[in-house]
Write a protein that holds these residues in place. Structure first.
Motif, PDB file in Angstrom:
ATOM      1  N   ARG A 120      73.718  94.820  60.917  1.00  0.00           N
ATOM      2  CA  ARG A 120      73.468  93.378  60.865  1.00  0.00           C
ATOM      3  C   ARG A 120      72.104  93.112  61.474  1.00  0.00           C
ATOM      4  O   ARG A 120      71.822  93.521  62.599  1.00  0.00           O
ATOM      5  N   LEU A 121      71.240  92.432  60.741  1.00  0.00           N
ATOM      6  CA  LEU A 121      69.906  92.128  61.237  1.00  0.00           C
ATOM      7  C   LEU A 121      69.959  90.985  62.244  1.00  0.00           C
ATOM      8  O   LEU A 121      70.795  90.088  62.148  1.00  0.00           O
ATOM      9  N   GLN A 122      69.067  90.998  63.218  1.00  0.00           N
ATOM     10  CA  GLN A 122      69.002  89.956  64.246  1.00  0.00           C
ATOM     11  C   GLN A 122      68.522  88.625  63.680  1.00  0.00           C
ATOM     12  O   GLN A 122      68.876  87.570  64.180  1.00  0.00           O
ATOM     13  N   ALA A 123      67.727  88.665  62.662  1.00  0.00           N
ATOM     14  CA  ALA A 123      67.218  87.465  62.000  1.00  0.00           C
ATOM     15  C   ALA A 123      66.848  87.894  60.586  1.00  0.00           C
ATOM     16  O   ALA A 123      66.518  89.046  60.366  1.00  0.00           O
ATOM     17  N   PRO A 124      66.930  87.070  59.624  1.00  0.00           N
ATOM     18  CA  PRO A 124      67.334  85.673  59.633  1.00  0.00           C
ATOM     19  C   PRO A 124      68.853  85.525  59.589  1.00  0.00           C
ATOM     20  O   PRO A 124      69.565  86.423  59.173  1.00  0.00           O
ATOM     21  N   TYR A 125      69.323  84.373  60.044  1.00  0.00           N
ATOM     22  CA  TYR A 125      70.722  83.989  59.928  1.00  0.00           C
ATOM     23  C   TYR A 125      70.791  82.473  59.886  1.00  0.00           C
ATOM     24  O   TYR A 125      69.821  81.791  60.217  1.00  0.00           O
ATOM     25  N   SER A 126      71.920  81.953  59.463  1.00  0.00           N
ATOM     26  CA  SER A 126      72.090  80.507  59.411  1.00  0.00           C
ATOM     27  C   SER A 126      73.536  80.167  59.687  1.00  0.00           C
ATOM     28  O   SER A 126      74.436  80.966  59.426  1.00  0.00           O
ATOM     29  N   GLY A 127      73.759  78.984  60.233  1.00  0.00           N
ATOM     30  CA  GLY A 127      75.102  78.526  60.564  1.00  0.00           C
ATOM     31  C   GLY A 127      75.095  77.030  60.781  1.00  0.00           C
ATOM     32  O   GLY A 127      74.222  76.326  60.293  1.00  0.00           O
ATOM     33  N   GLY A 128      76.047  76.569  61.560  1.00  0.00           N
ATOM     34  CA  GLY A 128      76.148  75.143  61.822  1.00  0.00           C
ATOM     35  C   GLY A 128      75.406  74.738  63.083  1.00  0.00           C
ATOM     36  O   GLY A 128      75.043  75.572  63.908  1.00  0.00           O
ATOM     37  N   LEU A 129      75.171  73.455  63.243  1.00  0.00           N
ATOM     38  CA  LEU A 129      74.504  72.850  64.401  1.00  0.00           C
ATOM     39  C   LEU A 129      73.203  73.552  64.758  1.00  0.00           C
ATOM     40  O   LEU A 129      72.262  73.550  63.967  1.00  0.00           O
ATOM     41  N   PHE A 130      73.144  74.167  65.939  1.00  0.00           N
ATOM     42  CA  PHE A 130      71.902  74.803  66.392  1.00  0.00           C
ATOM     43  C   PHE A 130      71.546  76.060  65.597  1.00  0.00           C
ATOM     44  O   PHE A 130      70.414  76.507  65.631  1.00  0.00           O
ATOM     45  N   ALA A 131      72.496  76.651  64.905  1.00  0.00           N
ATOM     46  CA  ALA A 131      72.243  77.912  64.194  1.00  0.00           C
ATOM     47  C   ALA A 131      71.703  77.705  62.781  1.00  0.00           C
ATOM     48  O   ALA A 131      71.449  78.666  62.078  1.00  0.00           O
ATOM     49  N   ALA A 132      71.515  76.468  62.356  1.00  0.00           N
ATOM     50  CA  ALA A 132      71.035  76.199  61.002  1.00  0.00           C
ATOM     51  C   ALA A 132      69.574  76.627  60.851  1.00  0.00           C
ATOM     52  O   ALA A 132      68.761  76.414  61.738  1.00  0.00           O
ATOM     53  N   ASP A 133      69.275  77.253  59.731  1.00  0.00           N
ATOM     54  CA  ASP A 133      67.900  77.632  59.396  1.00  0.00           C
ATOM     55  C   ASP A 133      67.604  77.088  58.003  1.00  0.00           C
ATOM     56  O   ASP A 133      68.119  77.604  57.010  1.00  0.00           O
ATOM     57  N   PRO A 134      66.774  76.043  57.893  1.00  0.00           N
ATOM     58  CA  PRO A 134      66.521  75.440  56.583  1.00  0.00           C
ATOM     59  C   PRO A 134      65.808  76.362  55.609  1.00  0.00           C
ATOM     60  O   PRO A 134      65.850  76.131  54.406  1.00  0.00           O
ATOM     61  N   GLN A 135      65.175  77.415  56.085  1.00  0.00           N
ATOM     62  CA  GLN A 135      64.458  78.333  55.202  1.00  0.00           C
ATOM     63  C   GLN A 135      65.189  79.662  55.021  1.00  0.00           C
ATOM     64  O   GLN A 135      64.605  80.649  54.590  1.00  0.00           O
ATOM     65  N   PHE A 136      66.491  79.688  55.321  1.00  0.00           N
ATOM     66  CA  PHE A 136      67.252  80.930  55.268  1.00  0.00           C
ATOM     67  C   PHE A 136      67.195  81.572  53.874  1.00  0.00           C
ATOM     68  O   PHE A 136      66.944  82.768  53.748  1.00  0.00           O
ATOM     69  N   GLU A 137      67.427  80.797  52.829  1.00  0.00           N
ATOM     70  CA  GLU A 137      67.446  81.352  51.474  1.00  0.00           C
ATOM     71  C   GLU A 137      66.101  81.965  51.099  1.00  0.00           C
ATOM     72  O   GLU A 137      66.040  83.021  50.469  1.00  0.00           O
ATOM     73  N   LEU A 138      65.000  81.309  51.496  1.00  0.00           N
ATOM     74  CA  LEU A 138      63.670  81.861  51.207  1.00  0.00           C
ATOM     75  C   LEU A 138      63.443  83.182  51.940  1.00  0.00           C
ATOM     76  O   LEU A 138      62.862  84.116  51.384  1.00  0.00           O
TER      77      LEU A 138
END
Length: 157
Positions: A120-138
Motif C-alpha cells: 500500500r502506497l503512503q500517498a496518494p489516497y482519498s477518503g472523507g473529511l480531512f482525508a479527501a484529495d480532490p486530485q486523487f483520480e489525476l
C-alpha cells in the motif's frame, strides 16, 4: 530525477495528526480518571484542560511537520515509499499491477508484486473529511501511466 512525487495533502497530514492526537488524549484522560478513581495522585483541576487539548494540538502540529517525510516517489528504479521510519523500493520488474482500491473508509493505491504480495502506497489516497484529495483520480492516472510506460516501453519523454 523522479518522474513523480506524491505526498499527503496539508489537510490529510493535519487530519492524521489530529486523529492520533485524539487517540493519545483519550488514553491520557483514561489514565487520569483511573488515578482519580483509585485515590492515587490525581492531577490538579487546572491540568485537565491541558490533558484534553494538548495531545490533539501536538498531534496536528506533528502531522503537518512530518508531511514532507511521508511520500511516494516514482522514478526509473521503480516505486519508492518513504516514511519517517524508513524507505522501501519496489523495482519495476517486480510490479505486475497498480490499483486504486477501497480499504475501510479510504481509497488507496496498492502495488501488486510478482510474488503475490501487495504494497500500500503512503500517498496518494482519498477518503472523507480531512482525508479527501480532490486530485486523487489525476494522481492515480499519472501513476498508472508511468507504470504502463515502464512495463511496456520505457519512460515517455
Amino acid at each position: 530525477m523522479d518522474a513523480a512525487r506524491f505526498r499527503p495533502t496539508r489537510q490529510q497530514a493535519l487530519g492524521h495528526g489530529l486523529y492520533l492526537g485524539l487517540l493519545a488524549a483519550a488514553a491520557v484522560l483514561a489514565t487520569a480518571v483511573v488515578l482519580v478513581l483509585t485515590d492515587s495522585a490525581a492531577p490538579p483541576a487546572w491540568v485537565w484542560p491541558w490533558l484534553a487539548a494538548g495531545p490533539p494540538v501536538l498531534g496536528a502540529l506533528g502531522g503537518v511537520l512530518l508531511r514532507p517525510r511521508v511520500r511516494t516517489e516514482i522514478g526509473a528504479e521503480g516505486i519508492r515509499t518513504v516514511t519517517p521510519f524508513g524507505a522501501g523500493v519496489q523495482p519495476w520488474s517486480r510490479v505486475v499491477d497498480v490499483r486504486a482500491e477501497r480499504r475501510g473508509a479510504r481509497t488507496v493505491v496498492s502495488v501488486y508484486l510478482d510474488s503475490g504480495a501487495s504494497v500500500r502506497l503512503q500517498a496518494p489516497y482519498s477518503g472523507g473529511l480531512f482525508a479527501a484529495d480532490p486530485q486523487f483520480e489525476l494522481k492515480v492516472f499519472a501513476l498508472s501511466h508511468l507504470w504502463r510506460s515502464h512495463r511496456f516501453g520505457g519512460v515517455p519523454s
